[in-house]
Design a protein around this motif. Structure first.
Motif, PDB file in Angstrom:
ATOM      1  N   ASP A 216      -8.432  -5.264  -7.459  1.00  0.00           N
ATOM      2  CA  ASP A 216      -9.876  -4.700  -6.983  1.00  0.00           C
ATOM      3  C   ASP A 216      -9.983  -3.169  -7.616  1.00  0.00           C
ATOM      4  OD1 ASP A 216     -12.573  -3.804  -6.276  1.00  0.00           O
ATOM      5  OD2 ASP A 216     -11.907  -2.425  -5.044  1.00  0.00           O
TER       6      ASP A 216
ATOM      7  N   GLY B 157     -12.836  -1.107  -8.397  1.00  0.00           N
ATOM      8  CA  GLY B 157     -12.615  -0.159  -8.009  1.00  0.00           C
ATOM      9  C   GLY B 157     -14.006   0.247  -8.937  1.00  0.00           C
TER      10      GLY B 157
ATOM     11  N   ASP C 201     -16.761  -1.614  -7.257  1.00  0.00           N
ATOM     12  CA  ASP C 201     -17.657  -1.474  -6.769  1.00  0.00           C
ATOM     13  C   ASP C 201     -18.649  -0.072  -6.337  1.00  0.00           C
ATOM     14  OD1 ASP C 201     -17.670  -4.134  -7.225  1.00  0.00           O
ATOM     15  OD2 ASP C 201     -16.738  -4.593  -5.703  1.00  0.00           O
ATOM     16  N   GLU C 202     -17.270  -0.095  -6.511  1.00  0.00           N
ATOM     17  CA  GLU C 202     -18.307   1.816  -5.761  1.00  0.00           C
ATOM     18  C   GLU C 202     -18.880   2.536  -6.353  1.00  0.00           C
ATOM     19  OE1 GLU C 202     -17.687   2.173  -2.162  1.00  0.00           O
ATOM     20  OE2 GLU C 202     -16.180   0.196  -2.155  1.00  0.00           O
TER      21      GLU C 202
ATOM     22  N   GLY D  29     -22.631   4.813  -5.718  1.00  0.00           N
ATOM     23  CA  GLY D  29     -22.678   4.812  -4.526  1.00  0.00           C
ATOM     24  C   GLY D  29     -23.145   3.193  -4.170  1.00  0.00           C
ATOM     25  N   GLY D  30     -22.493   2.319  -4.692  1.00  0.00           N
ATOM     26  CA  GLY D  30     -22.150   0.800  -4.383  1.00  0.00           C
ATOM     27  C   GLY D  30     -23.749   0.311  -5.459  1.00  0.00           C
TER      28      GLY D  30
ATOM     29  N   GLN E  39     -13.653   9.348 -12.287  1.00  0.00           N
ATOM     30  CA  GLN E  39     -14.023   9.468 -10.819  1.00  0.00           C
ATOM     31  C   GLN E  39     -12.104   9.374 -10.206  1.00  0.00           C
ATOM     32  OE1 GLN E  39     -14.860   5.490  -8.582  1.00  0.00           O
ATOM     33  NE2 GLN E  39     -15.794   6.507  -7.322  1.00  0.00           N
TER      34      GLN E  39
ATOM     35  N   LYS F 170     -29.592   2.052  -1.037  1.00  0.00           N
ATOM     36  CA  LYS F 170     -29.401   2.983  -0.960  1.00  0.00           C
ATOM     37  C   LYS F 170     -29.933   3.545   0.467  1.00  0.00           C
ATOM     38  CE  LYS F 170     -27.006   6.875  -2.771  1.00  0.00           C
ATOM     39  NZ  LYS F 170     -26.966   8.079  -3.814  1.00  0.00           N
TER      40      LYS F 170
END
Lengths: 77, 208
Positions: A3, A5, A7-8, A11-12, A65, B119
């Motif tokens: 993964d 990361g 995807d995050e 805020g997704g 990040q 969100k």
């Protein structure tokens, strides 16, 4: 499979944004170049070159990040 | 009469250019798709509700599917906004480049709106599980002393409930006795990282 990361990010929302960008950004860039009376060949190349920008942007955000997370991990002295 | 002529007639444009056709069709198809999706979603809810009450079963849409639908709605909204805003800008300024740029930005804005909505919906989800991260910033009391470089237990209010959780001192060399007031600095796994409250902090809190 690892993964990465991404995807995050944002805020997704990033996976959703990425798919939309991959589809719409080249079309948008092509239309801008085409309406600016650039040659259709150059417009097509510009549209194609807009795709790696998405990947570069993602990598830059991920790198930023990871760096900020590693800074805040050193809590215990 | 082709669909392009039909849409052009509705909007009131005769002999549209290639870009006008692109804008018109984006706007028209985006709107149609958006409305169909909205109708299907609303009908789905009504039909689901009827099935629930008649057959006494639970026909609920799982979150993945609903999020997928919302993302498709976002795309439809973006295409719709690109088409109509682009068309209006083209008519107003008569400059094609401006129309494409403004249309693109409006499409991005509409997608951002949908993203915010996603969100917001995600934030509404609550499964009742305690999140250790919510303890960060909370103050509490040491329940079982925290020895130097060892774990102890603290009592802190997390999401409105007083809980006893494993904790370690931020400063490895520090010993925090039972009953001392502490503040949660961070969370690593299920262990809280705490530091003792200074006299100044306690005074400020009392005044509050």
């Amino acid at each position: 499979m690892f993964d990465d990361g991404s995807d995050e990010l944002f805020g997704g929302i990033w996976p959703f944004m990425k798919r939309a960008l991959v589809f719409f950004l080249p079309i948008w860039v092509f239309l801008i170049c085409w309406t600016a009376d650039l040659h259709i060949f150059i417009s097509a190349i510009a549209a194609g070159l807009s795709l790696p920008l998405i990947q570069i942007f993602e990598k830059m955000k991920l790198k930023h990040q990871i760096e900020s997370e590693s800074d805040s991990d050193n809590v215990i002295k | 009469m082709s669909i392009v002529d039909w849409v052009s007639d509705i909007v009131g444009i005769s002999a549209p250019s290639t870009l006008e056709i692109i804008f018109l069709m984006s706007g028209f198809l985006g709107t149609a798709f958006f409305l169909i999706l909205m109708t299907m979603m609303m009908l789905g809810d009504i039909v689901g509700g009827v099935f629930d009450s008649v057959f006494d079963t639970d026909f609920t849409m799982d979150s993945d599917l609903s999020f997928e639908l919302f993302s498709i709605q976002g795309l439809a909204a973006a295409v719709m906004m690109f088409g109509w805003v682009g068309m209006f800008t083209l008519e107003a300024t008569d400059t094609e480049v401006y129309a494409v740029i403004v249309g693109g930005f409006s499409a991005a804005a509409s997608m951002y709106g949908v993203g915010l909505m996603l969100k917001g919906i995600k934030n509404l989800e609550s499964d009742g599980t305690m999140k250790h991260e919510d303890a960060v910033g909370e103050r509490g009391q040491v329940y079982s002393r925290i020895r130097a470089n060892e774990s102890g237990e603290v009592q802190v209010a997390v999401d409105g409930t007083l809980r006893t959780l494993t904790a370690r001192a931020k400063d490895k060399a520090l010993h925090i006795s039972t009953g001392e007031f502490i503040k949660v600095i961070d969370v690593i796994g299920n262990t809280l990282v705490v530091e003792p409250l200074s006299d100044g902090e306690e005074l400020v809190d009392e005044e509050e």
